[in-house]
Design a protein around this motif. Sequence first.
Motif, PDB file in Angstrom:
ATOM      1  N   MET A  66       1.100  -1.104  -0.133  1.00  0.00           N
ATOM      2  CA  MET A  66       0.082   0.072  -0.069  1.00  0.00           C
ATOM      3  C   MET A  66       0.875   1.195   0.106  1.00  0.00           C
ATOM      4  N   HIS A  67       0.330   2.276  -0.670  1.00  0.00           N
ATOM      5  CA  HIS A  67       1.172   3.490  -0.589  1.00  0.00           C
ATOM      6  C   HIS A  67       0.966   4.181   0.887  1.00  0.00           C
ATOM      7  N   HIS A  68       2.137   4.320   1.250  1.00  0.00           N
ATOM      8  CA  HIS A  68       1.931   5.069   2.871  1.00  0.00           C
ATOM      9  C   HIS A  68       1.355   6.424   2.937  1.00  0.00           C
ATOM     10  N   LYS A  69       1.452   7.153   1.978  1.00  0.00           N
ATOM     11  CA  LYS A  69       1.102   8.689   2.185  1.00  0.00           C
ATOM     12  C   LYS A  69      -0.402   8.571   2.498  1.00  0.00           C
ATOM     13  N   PRO A  70      -1.410   7.755   1.678  1.00  0.00           N
ATOM     14  CA  PRO A  70      -2.798   7.591   2.098  1.00  0.00           C
ATOM     15  C   PRO A  70      -3.137   7.165   3.273  1.00  0.00           C
ATOM     16  N   LEU A  71      -2.388   6.010   3.573  1.00  0.00           N
ATOM     17  CA  LEU A  71      -2.705   5.341   4.793  1.00  0.00           C
ATOM     18  C   LEU A  71      -2.632   6.228   6.110  1.00  0.00           C
ATOM     19  N   LEU A  72      -1.268   6.995   6.060  1.00  0.00           N
ATOM     20  CA  LEU A  72      -0.861   7.222   7.333  1.00  0.00           C
ATOM     21  C   LEU A  72      -1.096   8.768   7.365  1.00  0.00           C
ATOM     22  N   THR A  73      -1.890   9.385   6.474  1.00  0.00           N
ATOM     23  CA  THR A  73      -2.561  10.669   6.652  1.00  0.00           C
ATOM     24  C   THR A  73      -4.011  10.846   6.617  1.00  0.00           C
ATOM     25  N   THR A  74      -4.552   9.622   7.119  1.00  0.00           N
ATOM     26  CA  THR A  74      -6.043   9.731   7.021  1.00  0.00           C
ATOM     27  C   THR A  74      -6.408  10.862   7.836  1.00  0.00           C
ATOM     28  N   ALA A  75      -7.423  11.512   7.480  1.00  0.00           N
ATOM     29  CA  ALA A  75      -7.843  12.781   8.062  1.00  0.00           C
ATOM     30  C   ALA A  75      -8.808  12.326   9.370  1.00  0.00           C
ATOM     31  N   GLY A  76      -8.744  12.858  10.223  1.00  0.00           N
ATOM     32  CA  GLY A  76      -9.862  12.967  11.331  1.00  0.00           C
ATOM     33  C   GLY A  76      -9.716  11.561  12.060  1.00  0.00           C
ATOM     34  N   GLU A  77     -10.802  11.275  13.236  1.00  0.00           N
ATOM     35  CA  GLU A  77     -11.137  10.143  13.590  1.00  0.00           C
ATOM     36  C   GLU A  77     -11.989   9.293  12.867  1.00  0.00           C
ATOM     37  N   LEU A  78     -11.381   8.195  12.303  1.00  0.00           N
ATOM     38  CA  LEU A  78     -12.055   7.214  11.453  1.00  0.00           C
ATOM     39  C   LEU A  78     -13.394   6.905  12.030  1.00  0.00           C
ATOM     40  N   LEU A  79     -13.403   6.500  13.333  1.00  0.00           N
ATOM     41  CA  LEU A  79     -14.608   5.898  13.770  1.00  0.00           C
ATOM     42  C   LEU A  79     -15.359   6.833  14.618  1.00  0.00           C
ATOM     43  N   ARG A  80     -15.089   8.153  14.284  1.00  0.00           N
ATOM     44  CA  ARG A  80     -16.179   9.456  14.664  1.00  0.00           C
ATOM     45  C   ARG A  80     -16.311  10.260  13.424  1.00  0.00           C
ATOM     46  N   ARG A  81     -16.442   9.767  12.353  1.00  0.00           N
ATOM     47  CA  ARG A  81     -16.745  10.511  11.128  1.00  0.00           C
ATOM     48  C   ARG A  81     -18.156  10.873  10.991  1.00  0.00           C
ATOM     49  N   MET A 100      -5.603  15.874  -4.116  1.00  0.00           N
ATOM     50  CA  MET A 100      -6.704  14.598  -4.070  1.00  0.00           C
ATOM     51  C   MET A 100      -6.948  13.819  -5.265  1.00  0.00           C
ATOM     52  N   GLY A 101      -6.618  14.471  -6.286  1.00  0.00           N
ATOM     53  CA  GLY A 101      -6.263  13.445  -7.667  1.00  0.00           C
ATOM     54  C   GLY A 101      -5.174  12.267  -7.505  1.00  0.00           C
ATOM     55  N   GLU A 102      -4.237  12.942  -6.834  1.00  0.00           N
ATOM     56  CA  GLU A 102      -3.098  11.831  -6.761  1.00  0.00           C
ATOM     57  C   GLU A 102      -3.507  10.763  -5.808  1.00  0.00           C
ATOM     58  N   LEU A 103      -4.083  11.398  -4.532  1.00  0.00           N
ATOM     59  CA  LEU A 103      -4.436  10.040  -3.603  1.00  0.00           C
ATOM     60  C   LEU A 103      -5.608   9.190  -3.820  1.00  0.00           C
ATOM     61  N   ARG A 119     -10.778  11.285  -9.118  1.00  0.00           N
ATOM     62  CA  ARG A 119      -9.224  11.059  -9.563  1.00  0.00           C
ATOM     63  C   ARG A 119      -9.386  11.991 -11.096  1.00  0.00           C
ATOM     64  N   ARG A 120     -10.637  11.257 -11.758  1.00  0.00           N
ATOM     65  CA  ARG A 120     -10.757  12.025 -13.036  1.00  0.00           C
ATOM     66  C   ARG A 120     -11.256  13.568 -12.997  1.00  0.00           C
TER      67      ARG A 120
END
Length: 218
Positions: free
Chosen positions: A1-16, A200-203, A184-185
């Motif tokens: 997996m690409h590290h950037k999307p994984l480790l820069t996830t915004a916010g608290e995922l379980l309190r979205r 955003m498009g790259e992510l 992306r498009r």
Amino acid sequence: MHHKPLLTTAGELLRRRHGGSTRAPRATPEGFVLDNTKIAAFVAGTIGPEDEAVLADEVARLLPHHWDLPTKSVEALTPLVDHLGGQPRLMAWLDRHPGLPRLTARIYVLLGHLDHYSEDPAVLDAVRQARSQNPYPTGLRGYLTPETNDETLGGLAFRIEELLGDNRQQDATALALTTADWLRRAAQDAQDPTSEVREMGELMGHMHQDIGEAAPRP
């Protein structure tokens, strides 16, 4: 997996937040419970590989139901999340386990970014431009809000999570892939895109690839 999307996830995922979507009551897995013994062993560093894989699968099955399960069941995650160092690190741990844990982690990374970009005016402008050409792209009709606003991307996140919670992993994956490719498009075709839109498009391109690699095979 690409590290950037994984480790820069915004916010608290379980309190979205899910925009204006309303969650209808849904049946949770019968007898669903996290194995506290396995969690304790994981935190202590004494868990074996097979038990860790079972624990990862249990966590992956819990996440889409965090709105529906009793608070005590969700709180059972706290020692695990704290030990790993936060929710993005929880996703990184799930990603190390193939099958449902990896797929769930990669989809939740997408959901976190969808909620984050829901509040980005430049991204919403790019989405409006895309929808001016095609208001309801293939695969998104019935999921997109009629108007493009701060509920549009959060609403897609809600529907993807709902499909996961209904044990419809292939449908959730299809919607996640369609959403990522569409965004992306949209970024690629945007007029005078800002740095946020280009990022955003790259992510979304990275996440489309990652989710596709983890997707269940028919």
